[in-house]
Motif scaffolding. Structure first.
Motif, mmCIF file in Angstrom:
data_model
loop_
_atom_site.group_PDB
_atom_site.id
_atom_site.type_symbol
_atom_site.label_atom_id
_atom_site.label_comp_id
_atom_site.label_asym_id
_atom_site.label_seq_id
_atom_site.Cartn_x
_atom_site.Cartn_y
_atom_site.Cartn_z
ATOM 1 N N LEU A 62 -10.670 23.913 1.353
ATOM 2 C CA LEU A 62 -11.687 23.567 0.346
ATOM 3 C C LEU A 62 -11.073 22.827 -0.838
ATOM 4 C CD1 LEU A 62 -13.737 26.898 0.416
ATOM 5 C CD2 LEU A 62 -14.362 24.691 1.442
ATOM 6 N N VAL A 63 -9.833 23.157 -1.117
ATOM 7 C CA VAL A 63 -9.105 22.439 -2.167
ATOM 8 C C VAL A 63 -8.663 21.071 -1.647
ATOM 9 C CG1 VAL A 63 -6.944 22.446 -3.469
ATOM 10 C CG2 VAL A 63 -8.352 24.508 -3.393
ATOM 11 N N LEU A 64 -8.100 21.094 -0.433
ATOM 12 C CA LEU A 64 -7.556 19.853 0.120
ATOM 13 C C LEU A 64 -8.632 18.800 0.386
ATOM 14 C CD1 LEU A 64 -4.888 21.275 2.590
ATOM 15 C CD2 LEU A 64 -4.451 19.978 0.497
ATOM 16 N N VAL A 113 0.263 14.115 -4.713
ATOM 17 C CA VAL A 113 -0.770 14.916 -5.369
ATOM 18 C C VAL A 113 -0.478 16.399 -5.177
ATOM 19 C CG1 VAL A 113 -3.236 15.488 -5.395
ATOM 20 C CG2 VAL A 113 -2.506 13.110 -5.033
ATOM 21 N N LEU A 114 -0.393 17.130 -6.284
ATOM 22 C CA LEU A 114 -0.246 18.582 -6.214
ATOM 23 C C LEU A 114 -1.610 19.193 -6.488
ATOM 24 C CD1 LEU A 114 2.977 19.049 -8.442
ATOM 25 C CD2 LEU A 114 2.819 18.223 -6.076
ATOM 26 N N ALA A 115 -2.224 19.754 -5.446
ATOM 27 C CA ALA A 115 -3.572 20.315 -5.597
ATOM 28 C C ALA A 115 -3.444 21.804 -5.874
ATOM 29 C CB ALA A 115 -4.385 20.049 -4.335
ATOM 30 N N ALA A 170 0.847 -1.210 0.000
ATOM 31 C CA ALA A 170 0.000 0.000 0.000
ATOM 32 C C ALA A 170 0.876 1.251 0.000
ATOM 33 C CB ALA A 170 -0.906 -0.009 1.227
ATOM 34 N N PRO A 171 0.501 2.238 -0.796
ATOM 35 C CA PRO A 171 1.363 3.419 -0.926
ATOM 36 C C PRO A 171 1.237 4.400 0.235
ATOM 37 C CG PRO A 171 -0.613 3.712 -2.229
ATOM 38 C CD PRO A 171 -0.698 2.325 -1.642
ATOM 39 N N VAL A 172 2.286 5.179 0.406
ATOM 40 C CA VAL A 172 2.207 6.404 1.189
ATOM 41 C C VAL A 172 1.693 7.467 0.222
ATOM 42 C CG1 VAL A 172 3.567 8.207 2.328
ATOM 43 C CG2 VAL A 172 4.112 5.786 2.721
ATOM 44 N N VAL A 173 0.735 8.271 0.661
ATOM 45 C CA VAL A 173 0.216 9.333 -0.195
ATOM 46 C C VAL A 173 0.549 10.688 0.428
ATOM 47 C CG1 VAL A 173 -1.846 10.391 -1.176
ATOM 48 C CG2 VAL A 173 -1.655 7.896 -1.093
ATOM 49 N N LEU A 174 1.144 11.555 -0.370
ATOM 50 C CA LEU A 174 1.432 12.924 0.074
ATOM 51 C C LEU A 174 0.597 13.887 -0.761
ATOM 52 C CD1 LEU A 174 5.365 12.777 0.199
ATOM 53 C CD2 LEU A 174 3.755 12.384 2.080
ATOM 54 N N VAL A 175 -0.128 14.780 -0.086
ATOM 55 C CA VAL A 175 -0.963 15.756 -0.784
ATOM 56 C C VAL A 175 -0.474 17.159 -0.428
ATOM 57 C CG1 VAL A 175 -3.303 16.664 -1.052
ATOM 58 C CG2 VAL A 175 -2.967 14.207 -0.651
ATOM 59 N N GLY A 176 -0.183 17.975 -1.436
ATOM 60 C CA GLY A 176 0.325 19.318 -1.161
ATOM 61 C C GLY A 176 -0.645 20.405 -1.601
ATOM 62 N N VAL A 205 0.322 18.450 3.271
ATOM 63 C CA VAL A 205 1.246 19.516 3.637
ATOM 64 C C VAL A 205 0.686 20.824 3.093
ATOM 65 C CG1 VAL A 205 3.654 20.251 3.596
ATOM 66 C CG2 VAL A 205 3.102 17.837 3.256
ATOM 67 N N ALA A 206 0.524 21.824 3.974
ATOM 68 C CA ALA A 206 -0.173 23.025 3.530
ATOM 69 C C ALA A 206 0.226 24.264 4.322
ATOM 70 C CB ALA A 206 -1.683 22.811 3.658
ATOM 71 N N THR A 207 0.346 25.377 3.621
ATOM 72 C CA THR A 207 0.445 26.687 4.267
ATOM 73 C C THR A 207 -0.981 27.086 4.619
ATOM 74 O OG1 THR A 207 0.345 27.584 2.024
ATOM 75 C CG2 THR A 207 2.521 27.471 3.047
ATOM 76 N N LEU A 208 -1.530 26.450 5.649
ATOM 77 C CA LEU A 208 -2.985 26.506 5.810
ATOM 78 C C LEU A 208 -3.485 27.670 6.651
ATOM 79 C CD1 LEU A 208 -5.208 24.776 4.566
ATOM 80 C CD2 LEU A 208 -5.453 23.630 6.761
ATOM 81 N N THR A 209 -2.783 27.987 7.737
ATOM 82 C CA THR A 209 -3.333 29.019 8.641
ATOM 83 C C THR A 209 -2.281 29.981 9.175
ATOM 84 O OG1 THR A 209 -3.075 27.621 10.618
ATOM 85 C CG2 THR A 209 -5.178 27.472 9.444
ATOM 86 N N GLY A 210 -2.616 31.267 9.122
ATOM 87 C CA GLY A 210 -1.794 32.270 9.782
ATOM 88 C C GLY A 210 -1.728 31.982 11.283
ATOM 89 N N ALA A 211 -2.761 31.353 11.807
ATOM 90 C CA ALA A 211 -2.814 31.031 13.236
ATOM 91 C C ALA A 211 -1.669 30.108 13.654
ATOM 92 C CB ALA A 211 -4.152 30.379 13.570
ATOM 93 N N CYS A 212 -1.156 29.326 12.707
ATOM 94 C CA CYS A 212 -0.044 28.420 13.041
ATOM 95 C C CYS A 212 1.218 29.216 13.360
ATOM 96 C CB CYS A 212 0.201 27.452 11.877
ATOM 97 S SG CYS A 212 1.265 26.074 12.323
ATOM 98 N N ILE A 213 1.359 30.381 12.708
ATOM 99 C CA ILE A 213 2.521 31.242 13.002
ATOM 100 C C ILE A 213 2.346 31.871 14.383
ATOM 101 C CG2 ILE A 213 4.019 33.055 12.082
ATOM 102 C CD1 ILE A 213 2.615 32.762 9.395
ATOM 103 N N VAL A 214 1.111 32.186 14.730
ATOM 104 C CA VAL A 214 0.846 32.726 16.063
ATOM 105 C C VAL A 214 1.187 31.674 17.120
ATOM 106 C CG1 VAL A 214 -0.923 33.676 17.596
ATOM 107 C CG2 VAL A 214 -0.963 34.239 15.153
#
Ligand code: BES
Ligand code: MN
Ligand code: ZN
Length: 502
Positions: free
Chosen positions: A355-357, A317-319, A261-267, A375-384
């Motif tokens: 919504l894309v992911l 997967v490159l979304a 079974a594969p490892v799946v990476l989604v960006g 893997v995603a630059t998802l939230t400004g809150a993560c920098i906080v």
């Protein structure tokens, strides 16, 4: 840049430069001691005269040291011997490399890989030295009309290891370090590329280019029509306001048996995130070209895997899409039916990544994955929450989370876990649809992951929020970091090693 490992004594090296450490206060490392003896106290004399204290990062370049075959000796301050840690080691290597590069040595034999770094072995020290070297020589000047040329650039580095028995380990470390550096470089190049060039189609072209490197790779690119046929309405809505339509690239690497079974990476691959109708403020908006760093990092990871020819199955997967305001753009208030059938009320078009992911995460069910990591630059809150140092990690499976944290620790590519408790799910309640795409001010990184978790129930999944770690902001130092290519590649290397052990 060429790298090799060697096990030899410093006085016998015939090189443009040999690099040795000096601890604070004015204490010679074992190797520096050897040079000092041969040169009849030349180095200790200099230290006594106060030319070098040994503070971490201090550099002193010497020419024609008596009885030494090499043209130059670079003394490198390493701080207090007992305090030399990972971070300092990397800083010292980086400074050494830029000094060598700027002072005419085209090759060097470096003994810093023999320094004692708390808790780290030869493999780690050599690999980090290779990665750090490549990282500190990186420039993105493809679009400059006049490039800064170094007159005599550093071309060849030899890292010394203590004994001949360490050579095999050292060579493995160089191989791994180089593969990770190649992957990181690809990731950085694609990330730094401006959004008028790096469009969703450009990312698809990068994916397709991998086919040239290996017959084990195949790539499929899905455009708006294909995405519509699959019912990926949420993904499509995000891209609807842009003339650069969405592209989802699916890269399939078969390095192992068919039945594994594969490892799946989604960006996340938002080539530009203006916020859409919920438009962002103008300050630093240019940096939203980096909203595709998730996609770039999984692309870089598979590039490293190809170089190492790892015996695993991997789907990447490159979304990709662009989030723009337009007459045709999606709007706050819209209710979207996702590929999973669940409906989402859009409360803010700037919460577009999820919504894309979500549709990409539903799509990958078809691969019967062993694990899925997005893997995603998802939230400004993560920098906080974590600043620019650690990637946020959230997961629905504890063993997977620990596996990732281990890889993170080994590679020096930091991650920190945040909780994904059900308590937070209530923040997504909607009066009109199954849930909203907005969790409110509190715990923004966690509620974003909660949103994704509603699409990942069928497999073991982890989410990496790289909003703080994917690039450096501001002035001259601005640029993509290539993270988390080192962590993800380490994760995959570890899986191969575990397979082989069992
Ligand atoms: N791409 C951004 C997140 C981001 C912002 C990453 C700044 C790095 C630096 C994402 O699409 C976004 O806009 N998120 C919003 C979510 C909010 C509307 C719930 C955010 O973080 O403000
Ligand atoms: Mn956004
Ligand atoms: Zn975004």
């Amino acid at each position: 840049m060429e790298f090799s490992v060697k096990s030899g004594s410093p006085e016998k090296q015939r090189s443009a430069c040999i690099v040795v450490g000096v601890y604070e206060p004015r204490r010679l490392s074992a190797v520096a001691e050897q040079l000092d003896k041969i040169s009849e106290g030349y180095i200790s004399n200099l230290l006594r005269r106060g030319d070098l204290e040994g503070k971490s990062g201090q550099m002193l370049l010497l020419h024609h040291v008596p009885n030494i075959l090499s043209e130059r000796v670079l003394l490198v301050g390493c701080g207090k011997e007992r305090e030399l840690d990972e971070r300092q080691y990397k800083q010292i290597i980086a400074k050494t490399i830029s000094t060598l590069n700027e002072t005419g040595s085209m090759e060097a034999v470096c003994f810093l890989s023999e320094l004692h770094v708390k808790g780290r072995d030869t493999y780690w020290k050599v690999r980090q030295a290779v990665e750090t070297t490549q990282d500190s020589l990186y420039v993105f000047d493809q679009l400059k009309s006049k490039k800064d040329e170094t007159r005599r650039p550093l071309r060849k580095m030899v890292f010394n290891v203590p004994t001949r028995r360490d050579l095999t380990i050292g060579e493995k470390a160089v191989e791994h370090g180089l593969a990770i550096a190649t992957g990181s470089k690809l990731s950085k190049d694609v990330s730094n590329m401006p959004p008028n060039i790096c469009t969703p189609q450009y990312l698809a072209d990068q994916a397709q280019a991998l086919c040239q490197l290996s017959s084990k790779v195949s790539v499929e690119v899905l455009g708006p029509e294909e995405l519509a046929k699959l019912g990926m309405n949420s993904y499509l809505a995000v891209g609807r306001g842009s003339v650069n339509g969405p592209r989802m690239s699916v890269i399939n690497y078969r390095g192992a048996d068919n039945d594994s079974a594969p490892v799946v990476l989604v960006g996340k691959g938002l080539t530009f995130d203006s916020g859409g109708i919920s438009i962002k403020p103008g300050e630093a908006m240019d940096e939203m070209k980096y909203d595709m760093c998730g996609a770039a990092s999984v692309l870089g990871t598979i590039r490293a895997v190809l170089q190492l020819e790892l015996p695993i199955n991997l789907v990447v997967v490159l979304a990709a899409a662009e989030n723009m305001p337009d007459a045709n753009a999606y709007r706050p208030g819209d209710i979207l039916t996702t590929m999973s059938g669940q409906t989402v009320e859009v409360l803010n078009t700037d919460a577009e990544g999820r919504l894309v992911l979500c549709d990409a995460l539903t799509y990958v069910e078809r691969f019967d994955p062993d694990v899925v990591i997005d893997v995603a630059t998802l939230t400004g809150a993560c920098i906080v929450a974590l600043g620019k140092h650690a990637t946020g990690l959230l997961s629905n499976h504890n063993p997977l989370a620990h596996e990732i944290l281990n890889a993170s620790d080994q590679s020096g590519d930091r991650a920190w876990r945040l909780p994904l408790w059900d308590d937070y799910q209530d923040q997504l309640e909607s009066p009109f649809a199954d849930f909203t795409n907005l969790g409110g001010r509190a715990a923004g990184t966690i509620t974003a992951a909660c949103f994704l978790s509603r699409f990942t129930r069928k497999y073991n999944w982890a989410h990496l929020d790289i909003a703080g770690t994917a690039w450096r902001s501001g002035g001259k130092d601005k640029g993509a970091t290539g993270r988390p290519v080192p962590m993800l590649t380490q994760f995959l290397i570890n899986r191969v090693n575990q397979q082989q052990d069992s």
